[in-house]
Design a protein around this motif. Sequence first.
Motif, mmCIF file in Angstrom:
data_model
loop_
_atom_site.group_PDB
_atom_site.id
_atom_site.type_symbol
_atom_site.label_atom_id
_atom_site.label_comp_id
_atom_site.label_asym_id
_atom_site.label_seq_id
_atom_site.Cartn_x
_atom_site.Cartn_y
_atom_site.Cartn_z
ATOM 1 N N ARG A 4 -10.068 -6.361 -33.016
ATOM 2 C CA ARG A 4 -10.091 -4.910 -32.887
ATOM 3 C C ARG A 4 -8.964 -4.490 -31.950
ATOM 4 N NH1 ARG A 4 -15.014 -3.937 -35.230
ATOM 5 N NH2 ARG A 4 -16.453 -5.673 -35.064
ATOM 6 N N THR A 7 -9.327 -0.093 -29.204
ATOM 7 C CA THR A 7 -10.753 0.156 -29.331
ATOM 8 C C THR A 7 -11.241 1.086 -28.227
ATOM 9 O OG1 THR A 7 -11.089 -1.989 -30.351
ATOM 10 C CG2 THR A 7 -13.020 -0.962 -29.385
ATOM 11 N N SER A 12 -12.397 1.810 -33.350
ATOM 12 C CA SER A 12 -11.129 1.112 -33.166
ATOM 13 C C SER A 12 -10.126 1.762 -34.106
ATOM 14 C CB SER A 12 -11.258 -0.374 -33.511
ATOM 15 O OG SER A 12 -12.170 -1.010 -32.646
ATOM 16 N N VAL A 15 -8.688 -2.524 -37.242
ATOM 17 C CA VAL A 15 -9.544 -3.707 -37.284
ATOM 18 C C VAL A 15 -8.901 -4.673 -38.280
ATOM 19 C CG1 VAL A 15 -11.810 -4.652 -37.850
ATOM 20 C CG2 VAL A 15 -11.651 -2.435 -36.695
#
Length: 114
Positions: A4, A7, A12, A15
Amino acid sequence: MIERIETGPRMSRIVKHSGTVYLCGQVGSGADVAEQTRDCLARVDALLAKAGSSREHILQAIVWLADMSDFDAMNEVWDAWVPEGHAPARACGEAKLANADLLVEVIVTAAVRD
């Protein structure tokens, strides 16, 4: 493994999992849908680069417009941005976006560059 990037407490921005990049919805600024689409796609470019991908590796895009009457103006910018021969699977629909000033939002899934 899931990675991530950028974040926060809610989401986030990027990803990565098993060679696939998922971006959170991107919006842009500007007075009309063309300006917002250009800015939004520049943000997509920046996030893809940060994730080790590029617009040539986009697998799928979902485009939300606040008003489908902006479809042609958004597509004019989109068509100039997508590299020839690399058009992703894409859906486009109308939705009430998070802010009344927003005219377009783009959600992208891409492959990591080889």
